[in-house]
Design an enzyme around this catalytic site. Sequence first.
Site, PDB file in Angstrom:
ATOM      1  N   SER A 220      56.593 -28.625  14.797  1.00 10.57           N
ATOM      2  CA  SER A 220      56.478 -28.745  13.524  1.00 10.57           C
ATOM      3  C   SER A 220      54.347 -28.461  13.717  1.00 10.57           C
ATOM      4  O   SER A 220      53.528 -28.267  14.382  1.00 10.57           O
ATOM      5  CB  SER A 220      56.349 -29.232  12.791  1.00 10.57           C
ATOM      6  OG  SER A 220      56.141 -29.057  11.499  1.00 10.57           O
ATOM      7  N   ASP A 336      63.044 -19.156   9.270  1.00  7.07           N
ATOM      8  CA  ASP A 336      62.610 -20.272   8.911  1.00  7.07           C
ATOM      9  C   ASP A 336      61.184 -20.153   8.181  1.00  7.07           C
ATOM     10  O   ASP A 336      60.759 -19.338   8.072  1.00  7.07           O
ATOM     11  CB  ASP A 336      61.142 -21.192  10.508  1.00  7.07           C
ATOM     12  CG  ASP A 336      60.736 -22.399  10.367  1.00  7.07           C
ATOM     13  OD1 ASP A 336      60.138 -22.910   9.403  1.00  7.07           O
ATOM     14  OD2 ASP A 336      59.848 -23.014  10.925  1.00  7.07           O
ATOM     15  N   HIS A 367      63.797 -24.021  10.246  1.00  3.08           N
ATOM     16  CA  HIS A 367      63.007 -24.976  10.693  1.00  3.08           C
ATOM     17  C   HIS A 367      63.078 -25.459  12.327  1.00  3.08           C
ATOM     18  O   HIS A 367      64.241 -26.479  12.242  1.00  3.08           O
ATOM     19  CB  HIS A 367      61.737 -25.628   9.863  1.00  3.08           C
ATOM     20  CG  HIS A 367      60.938 -26.253  10.605  1.00  3.08           C
ATOM     21  ND1 HIS A 367      59.492 -25.516  10.460  1.00  3.08           N
ATOM     22  CD2 HIS A 367      59.844 -27.588  10.519  1.00  3.08           C
ATOM     23  CE1 HIS A 367      58.715 -26.811  10.639  1.00  3.08           C
ATOM     24  NE2 HIS A 367      58.863 -27.295  10.806  1.00  3.08           N
TER      25      HIS A 367
END
Length: 634
Positions: A220, A336, A367
Amino acid sequence: MTTCLLRSLTIVAVLNLVTIVTIHGKEAKRAAPVFKDGEAQIVDEFKDPDFWIRHDLWVETEFDSDGDGKLDRMHVDVTRPRQTDTEGLKLPVVYGSSPYYCGVGDSDEKYFWDTRHELGEVPPPREHMPEIELKIQRPIISKKHVADWLPRGYIVVHSSSPGTGLSEGCPTIGGDNESLAPKAVIDWLCGRGKGYTTVDGDEPVTAYWSTGKVGMTGTSYNGTIPLAAATTGVEGLEAIIPVAPNTSYYHYYRSNGLVRHPGGYLGEDVDYLYDFIHSGNAARREYCDCEIRDKEMAEGMDRVSGDYNDFWAKRDYIHDLGPMKAALLMSHGFNDWNVVPEHSNRIYQAVKAKGVPVQTYYHQDGHGGPPPMKLMNRWFTRFLHGIENGVEDDPRAWIVREGAKHENPTSYEDYPNPAASPVTLRPTAGAPERGSLVLETESSQGTEKLVDNFSFSGDSLAQAEWTEHRLIYVSKTLTEPLHLSGTPKIELKLASSKPFANLSVWLVSLPWNDDKKAHITDNIITRGWADPQNQRSIRESEPLEPGKFYDVKFDLQPDDQIIAKGQQIGLMIFSSDRDVTLWPTPGTELTVDLDATRLSLPVVGGVEAFKKSTAADEKAEGETVAKTAKPSLR
């Protein structure tokens, strides 16, 4: 100071007195990395945490982002095998950087932007969250990656990004300092930069134990930073493994001119993320808040039009890839909806075109989710240790097939699958029930109308037997599996009853999976969003003339999915997507010209494969429709 740290330092002090260990009068074998089948192996001498050396320092950067007249310094920690001191061993470095290591802000929705207002209006002000409680236990910033990589013959380094933890500077959410900060740490690891024992002192620290070969990884935001560092072209950064990285903050918070929010974070925007990570530098907080959040972000983010502008362009790494030369292994999930999969695909395609070594790994979940250790190990072994394991000749694409485990991906020559080609499908009339999705239509289909109402979720609209709040067109029931690979494209001609409108498109697989244990994403093939006002350019909105038809074209999110036999593919067109868009007052009408509407599907095997998979099976098709019947949504 922890007991573990005291023990480690004591052991190092004793061993430093006798740097040559002898057994029966002979010098013992020195510890060194071990390789088998092109992968670094766990080495017994490296795997005991009690014999690791841990320390922290501050690395000086080339910028002053907090306006105090001094170059900002980044807080860095190091974890390395004792042999880097006792035997003079030099090793490559696995490096992670993050704004999250030392505490984050409040995720209470009261600090998000209010999404319940009309499109094109200035939203009500957002409440800023209170100061973050700093969480840190020196000398350790983080323990991420240590257990995976240090026993395999690497040194592991972490740093807090600008304005977080004990690092100086301001968070900028994709600004230049967030690229230059890891660059400074890499420069230090390669003997070019300056490191100090304290944040404001002049006692130097050198990375004498580093080979000058560095790899970065993270998930991320922590996966964004490796890409940011690579765009500087810094010498010594040999390879990166970003996992679900945010490669453009516009593509995170906007979509084709539309104000859109990351899945699960309705009302979040770039200034909220600034508040959420600004955990450090209390003495300069007022300066950072004023100059970055309340000036640069407030003036540039534009929640009214959603247009792309210079503020967003500065935070889009696609424009900065020129100097990049680090080998790239990209990882992402096709479902995601936080950091949508286009983030990785757009960078993968651009880096591949540069001729830089590149691979991509995709799974079918949400994710996060790194590649299997085997893939990562081969990548870092080749580019950090220099072992010729042939990874450059491995397949470029690794995709976890439906129902498979993440560690068992299927290899393909590339992504998208080279055997895929576009198949153009057209809708036939059916509203407020379901129309068909076919290769050819024999007559004019006219127009159909939907009425916006954010109260209904996308999944409820997809399942509804009858509703005026969406248009949906379904293929024949698949008589055998159909493999999609690539980026579907939608082309519509539509008119709005108002000057402003949301436009959302879902591609779904029906019948819907009603298993309570199933994820909603089991039936969502892909999604996309756009502002019809931006039909010409995402940089400039043009207010819609009510009743006038406009041509709107945009990409849906990339995907690679095998749609099972017995399913139907559905194209759903609606206005406000309750999960991610703003929520205007219900009632806006969108009229779609079906004769000028097209869906382009990337099908492995092309038109012939689609025809074969949708060979008519009237009995099965009737049963499917009966199973999917749901109550009407008025």
